[in-house]
Design an enzyme around this catalytic site. Structure first.
Site, mmCIF file in Angstrom:
data_model
loop_
_atom_site.group_PDB
_atom_site.id
_atom_site.type_symbol
_atom_site.label_atom_id
_atom_site.label_comp_id
_atom_site.label_asym_id
_atom_site.label_seq_id
_atom_site.Cartn_x
_atom_site.Cartn_y
_atom_site.Cartn_z
ATOM 1 N N VAL A 99 6.104 -21.538 -5.370
ATOM 2 C CA VAL A 99 5.580 -22.696 -5.512
ATOM 3 C C VAL A 99 4.864 -23.177 -6.553
ATOM 4 O O VAL A 99 3.967 -22.269 -7.046
ATOM 5 C CB VAL A 99 4.578 -22.844 -4.356
ATOM 6 C CG1 VAL A 99 3.650 -24.219 -3.876
ATOM 7 C CG2 VAL A 99 5.086 -22.368 -2.697
ATOM 8 N N GLY A 136 -2.211 -14.198 -3.462
ATOM 9 C CA GLY A 136 -2.625 -12.532 -3.586
ATOM 10 C C GLY A 136 -3.081 -12.357 -5.158
ATOM 11 O O GLY A 136 -3.766 -13.519 -5.685
ATOM 12 N N ARG A 196 3.205 -3.719 -8.188
ATOM 13 C CA ARG A 196 2.620 -4.921 -7.401
ATOM 14 C C ARG A 196 3.783 -4.806 -6.319
ATOM 15 O O ARG A 196 3.366 -5.336 -5.107
ATOM 16 C CB ARG A 196 2.159 -6.237 -7.981
ATOM 17 C CG ARG A 196 1.712 -7.186 -7.071
ATOM 18 C CD ARG A 196 1.508 -8.565 -7.524
ATOM 19 N NE ARG A 196 0.980 -9.407 -6.354
ATOM 20 C CZ ARG A 196 0.829 -10.713 -6.763
ATOM 21 N NH1 ARG A 196 1.131 -11.251 -7.849
ATOM 22 N NH2 ARG A 196 0.277 -11.489 -5.694
ATOM 23 N N CYS A 235 0.877 -1.262 -0.142
ATOM 24 C CA CYS A 235 -0.140 0.083 0.124
ATOM 25 C C CYS A 235 0.982 1.219 0.101
ATOM 26 O O CYS A 235 0.404 2.504 -0.245
ATOM 27 C CB CYS A 235 -0.945 0.027 1.136
ATOM 28 S SG CYS A 235 -1.994 -1.567 1.316
ATOM 29 N N ASP A 285 -6.385 -11.667 -1.312
ATOM 30 C CA ASP A 285 -6.842 -11.264 -2.510
ATOM 31 C C ASP A 285 -7.209 -12.370 -3.594
ATOM 32 O O ASP A 285 -7.868 -12.210 -4.358
ATOM 33 C CB ASP A 285 -5.656 -10.423 -3.372
ATOM 34 C CG ASP A 285 -5.600 -9.097 -2.811
ATOM 35 O OD1 ASP A 285 -6.165 -8.488 -1.520
ATOM 36 O OD2 ASP A 285 -4.771 -8.518 -3.193
ATOM 37 N N GLY A 320 -6.633 -2.956 -12.630
ATOM 38 C CA GLY A 320 -7.454 -3.909 -11.670
ATOM 39 C C GLY A 320 -6.590 -5.234 -11.497
ATOM 40 O O GLY A 320 -5.367 -5.110 -12.203
#
Ligand code: FAD
Length: 566
Positions: A82, A115, A135, A44, A286, A247
């Protein structure tokens, strides 16, 4: 509990899950995997790091792998991707970034917290140098480096959502000329268009070139090495840097490949304990779908608050505690060039889509006592059910005091409170902080007046339809400064003496500046037997609606469910 718990993703959801697990169980073996170089960083804060508001990159690192080891005895493996989940064998496959070597780890419980990834539509030119999505810390570093190396002066932000707004502000803060291209007719989709209108005016006043109703069609490289963003209408916007803020999409590849249930909204389906369709696998943040507190629909809400709370709940559930996630309500706040914009619960667009009945009211009080220096308007919208007055959603925009009001209403929504509860809420007050009738109380009082039948509401989109008399009860000077076309001016102080001038057989729609004088006028007229309704929020709200009404958009979109009013 001596379980072996593996966690995929070590930021908001994953890190909070890991820390909570350790607090609940000293015996658990906990390993966190993240494909990136950092865990527990402040995504953020990234726009503000780019804008140099946060000068020191280290401040974005909330915890390190070493700290997790020392304080929590948690094994954190960064740059470990992963790549597969073997549900039958209860193992995961991990690719070590440094060597590319793939290894396996067994789990008793697995938590997916991967996320959401920024959306990068397959448009021509999207991979050209100078086009970035944001990101991670490395993303922000790349953006900063590009700006510096190319002495970037013009930025195009594609997408007018929360991150788009924050990026526009921070790029402008660096002295760049910023354009925002947005496919919808408004910025900030959590808001309804007439509330977004305030933000749009503010953006324009701050020099941002807004291109609404414009979808990006392509990115082009100019001969001089700069970029152009081509819109579907054919416009070419020159840019030295482009930031994609279109988005995010839940990262569900692992879950899909493993055959876990994915919901209609594209997120991993979980129950209230954050458990997926596999009883040994939990998912948070998310990447998941949760039930919406207001509508009951499944929803993907990519915000840090839900991710953190869900991480904690998954940890409790893994430890055998009966934890339950209450759902999401999309409570969000955003700063836009000094303006604060916040919302919680459902907006009117959603309520219409769901066919849910609602009333909408508007108010524009000062954020604190008007007589105390620095009072500025707070523009609020409250949505509530016509039946019992349950609060369905709220939106607010202003320079100060915005998020405090939305936070109070957010809590009320989660507790299924009604407008009568807002009316009675006892909130803190001193002149520099609020008002003895706080804006939250006022919103409750206005809404309760509607439900008690004391103030029948007209809707803004009814303007011009029917043959109601439009009555403006402001002072003549205010009327002269601007009024709704066709309105008759009869100032409130003269109303009682001039009732004879008003028609008794015809409906009257009354308005004033922000809705307070029209409320008084309506009560006078109603008690004298006139058929009268109030236009909520007065001329101030009309200005927010003006463009929509002119474009005829509002009438097509705002036919609410039964009992709805504006
Ligand atoms: P993330 O925080 O994204 O963490 C997921 C991690 O999992 C990532 O580090 C990723 O590398 C890793 N990962 C994914 N797949 C794998 C894999 N297969 N193997 C290993 N690791 C993997 N929210 C707010 O509420 N307020 C804000 O002001 C706000 N501002 C934001 C600004 C920006 C620029 C961004 C990008 C987001 C912002 N958010 C904000 C959203 C908030 O950051 C997210 O909602 C939150 O971080 C989600 O947490 P998460 O744990 O689900 O996912």
């Amino acid at each position: 509990m001596s379980k072996r718990v593996l966690i995929v993703g070590g930021v908001a959801g994953g890190a909070s899950c890991a820390a909570r697990l350790r607090r609940m169980s000293e015996a658990a073996e906990i390993i966190v995997f993240d494909r990136g170089p950092y865990v527990s960083f402040a995504n953020c804060g990234l726009p503000y790091y780019i804008g140099n508001v946060i000068a020191d990159e280290k401040k974005l690192l909330l915890a390190s792998a070493e700290m997790f080891r020392a304080r929590f005895n948690i094994d954190v493996r960064t740059e470990n991707d992963v790549v597969a989940v073997d549900r039958a064998g209860q193992e995961i496959e991990v690719r070590r970034g440094a060597t590319g070597e793939v290894y396996r780890e067994r789990y008793d419980a697995l938590v997916l917290a991967p996320g959401a990834a920024p959306i990068r539509p397959p448009l021509p030119g999207i991979d050209l140098p100078g086009i970035f999505a944001l990101r991670s810390i490395p993303d922000s570093r790349r953006i900063k480096a590009w700006i510096g190396e190319h002495k970037a002066k013009r930025a195009v932000v594609a997408g007018g959502g929360l991150i788009g707004m924050e990026m526009a502000e921070n790029l402008a803060q660096l002295g760049m000329a910023v354009s925002v291209v947005e496919m919808l007719g408004q910025v900030l989709p959590p808001l309804d268009p007439e509330m977004a209108e305030i933000v749009q005016r503010h953006l324009t006043a701050n020099g941002v070139a807004l291109h609404l109703n414009q979808a990006v069609a392509a990115f082009e490289a100019a001969p001089d090495g700069t970029l152009a963003v081509r819109t579907q209408s054919g416009q070419a916007l020159p840019a030295d840097i482009v930031v994609l803020a279109l988005g995010v999409r839940p990262e569900t590849k692992l879950a899909r490949d493993a055959g876990l249930e994915i919901g209609d909204r594209g997120g991993i389906r979980v129950d209230e304990a954050m458990r997926t369709s596999d009883p040994n696998i939990w998912a948070v943040g998310d990447a998941v779908e949760s039930r919406d507190v207001v509508t009951g629909e499944w929803n993907v809400v990519p915000l840090a608050g839900p991710a953190n709370r869900q991480g904690r709940i998954a940890a409790d559930s893994i430890c055998g505690r009966s934890a339950r996630f209450r759902g999401v309500q999309a409570t969000a706040v955003c700063g836009v060039f000094g303006l604060t914009v916040a919302a919680t619960g459902a907006n009117e667009k959603t309520l219409r889509r769901m066919g849910m009945a609602y009333h909408a009211i508007y108010l524009h009080p000062a954020q604190h006592a008007g007589y105390y220096p620095g009072a500025t308007p707070l523009h609020m919208k409250l949505l509530f059910s016509p039946g019992g007055g349950r609060i369905l959603g709220a939106q607010a925009v202003g320079l100060e005091g915005v998020e405090k009001r939305i936070d109070v209403i957010a809590m009320a929504i989660q507790n299924q409170a009604t407008v009568f509860d807002l009316e009675e809420a006892e909130l803190c007050y001193a002149p520099q902080f609020g008002a003895a009738k706080d804006p939250v109380n006022l919103a409750g009082m206005i809404a309760a007046n509607v439900l008690r039948g004391d103030v029948p509401l007209a809707r803004w989109e009814e303007l011009g339809a029917g043959n109601a008399l439009l009555l403006d009860v402001r002072e003549p000077a205010e009327f002269a400064g601007g009024h709704i076309e066709g309105a008759v001016n009869l100032p409130l102080p003269q109303l009682r003496k001039r009732l004879g001038e008003l028609p008794r057989e015809r409906e009257i729609m009354v308005y004033c500046g922000v809705g307070q004088r029209s409320y008084n006028a309506l009560r006078i007229l109603a008690q004298q037997g006139f058929k009268v309704r109030n236009l909520p929020g007065g001329f101030r709200t009309y200005l927010q609606f003006q463009e929509q009404l002119a474009a005829g958009k509002s009438a097509s979109g705002r036919s609410a469910g039964p009992g709805a009013g504006g």
